[in-house]
Design an enzyme around this catalytic site. Sequence first.
Site, PDB file in Angstrom:
ATOM      1  N   ARG A   8      36.217 -81.722  80.826  1.00 28.44           N
ATOM      2  CA  ARG A   8      36.897 -80.451  81.081  1.00 28.44           C
ATOM      3  C   ARG A   8      36.745 -79.536  79.874  1.00 28.44           C
ATOM      4  NH1 ARG A   8      40.395 -81.109  85.520  1.00 28.44           N
ATOM      5  NH2 ARG A   8      39.702 -82.994  86.612  1.00 28.44           N
ATOM      6  N   ASN A   9      37.328 -78.362  79.947  1.00 27.68           N
ATOM      7  CA  ASN A   9      37.129 -77.355  78.902  1.00 27.68           C
ATOM      8  C   ASN A   9      37.651 -77.790  77.540  1.00 27.68           C
ATOM      9  OD1 ASN A   9      35.926 -75.498  80.669  1.00 27.68           O
ATOM     10  ND2 ASN A   9      37.922 -74.839  81.403  1.00 27.68           N
ATOM     11  N   HIS A  11      39.360 -81.192  76.965  1.00 26.42           N
ATOM     12  CA  HIS A  11      39.347 -82.639  76.764  1.00 26.42           C
ATOM     13  C   HIS A  11      38.454 -83.321  77.797  1.00 26.42           C
ATOM     14  CE1 HIS A  11      42.980 -81.610  74.464  1.00 26.42           C
ATOM     15  NE2 HIS A  11      42.727 -82.702  73.778  1.00 26.42           N
ATOM     16  N   THR A  12      38.014 -84.508  77.443  1.00 27.57           N
ATOM     17  CA  THR A  12      37.164 -85.326  78.306  1.00 27.57           C
ATOM     18  C   THR A  12      37.839 -86.671  78.537  1.00 27.57           C
ATOM     19  OG1 THR A  12      35.104 -84.297  77.550  1.00 27.57           O
ATOM     20  CG2 THR A  12      34.931 -86.516  78.486  1.00 27.57           C
ATOM     21  N   ASP A 111      35.434 -80.604  89.525  1.00 25.45           N
ATOM     22  CA  ASP A 111      36.718 -81.286  89.410  1.00 25.45           C
ATOM     23  C   ASP A 111      37.579 -81.045  90.636  1.00 25.45           C
ATOM     24  OD1 ASP A 111      36.727 -78.609  88.599  1.00 25.45           O
ATOM     25  OD2 ASP A 111      38.507 -78.856  87.344  1.00 25.45           O
ATOM     26  N   ARG A 112      37.571 -79.832  91.151  1.00 25.31           N
ATOM     27  CA  ARG A 112      38.371 -79.502  92.339  1.00 25.31           C
ATOM     28  C   ARG A 112      37.850 -80.244  93.567  1.00 25.31           C
ATOM     29  NH1 ARG A 112      38.183 -73.207  92.781  1.00 25.31           N
ATOM     30  NH2 ARG A 112      39.925 -73.536  94.237  1.00 25.31           N
ATOM     31  N   ASP A 131      46.275 -79.944  89.987  1.00 25.71           N
ATOM     32  CA  ASP A 131      45.670 -80.532  88.790  1.00 25.71           C
ATOM     33  C   ASP A 131      46.113 -79.733  87.565  1.00 25.71           C
ATOM     34  OD1 ASP A 131      44.149 -81.726  86.853  1.00 25.71           O
ATOM     35  OD2 ASP A 131      42.233 -81.489  87.868  1.00 25.71           O
TER      36      ASP A 131
END
EC number: 2.7.1.33
Length: 274
Positions: A8-9, A11-12, A111-112, A131
Amino acid sequence: MLLAIDVRNTHTVVGLLSGSKEHAKVVQQWRIRTESEVTADELALIIDGLIGDDSERLAGAAALSTVPSVLHEVRIMLDQYWPSVPHVLIEPGVRTGIPLLVDNPKEVGADRIVNCLAAFHKFGQAAIVVDFGSSICVDVVSAKGEFLGGAIAPGVQVSSDAAAARSAALRRVELARPRSVVGKNTVECMQAGVVFGFAGLVDGLVGRMRQDVEEFSGDLGNRVAVVATGHTAPLLLPELHTVDHYDRHLTLHGLRLVFERNREAQRGRLKTAR
């Protein structure tokens, strides 16, 4: 063992899943910072250090990224460091098994998509997925397993940090539930605005979606699963009136479902669709 990578923007999340289909479970999960300029070599060093001896037991890998440059490096990493491990990257063209009933399907974040896929498979009915990430995504999946669209709002941490950064009188505060919605000091006031304000935002969006989606009207509206996921979800869950379920691993299971679908559809090494 399946390696799942959710970039993600900010964190992973890296996860290891054992088993398949209804017997699958997440056995390990780690959360690391996302670096937009990370290289494939750096990623490999980090992930190999996290999974340790399980690296030798990998039977597959699946990944998504909301940061395009990182997805490119993930692809290189998997090709170079785990060349014998079949993998799927979630990007336009890959088989997800969920129709996207929106104006431009290519714009929908991976992700969605995998969240809605996982929710539909878990509950077997229409669902609304919330989310809590750097953005709050509230998405709708129909009783037929179709992605109908959703809403995107600024995330909890992002909004709190932005308020502090743009005001000389405010500062960055810990994300925690205050004693009351009526704060007695600046820190509590900011915490109240974040916790109760975003809880109201989510409840409002979910309520409006129940009203606006024709499929959810009448008795069917009572058979809509509302599930939350994401790192900051536990902070708001006690204040949410519309959320029925919380699944910390929803995205990882969505990645697993896409991997399994592609594994069954193809023989030999899995490739991402071009």
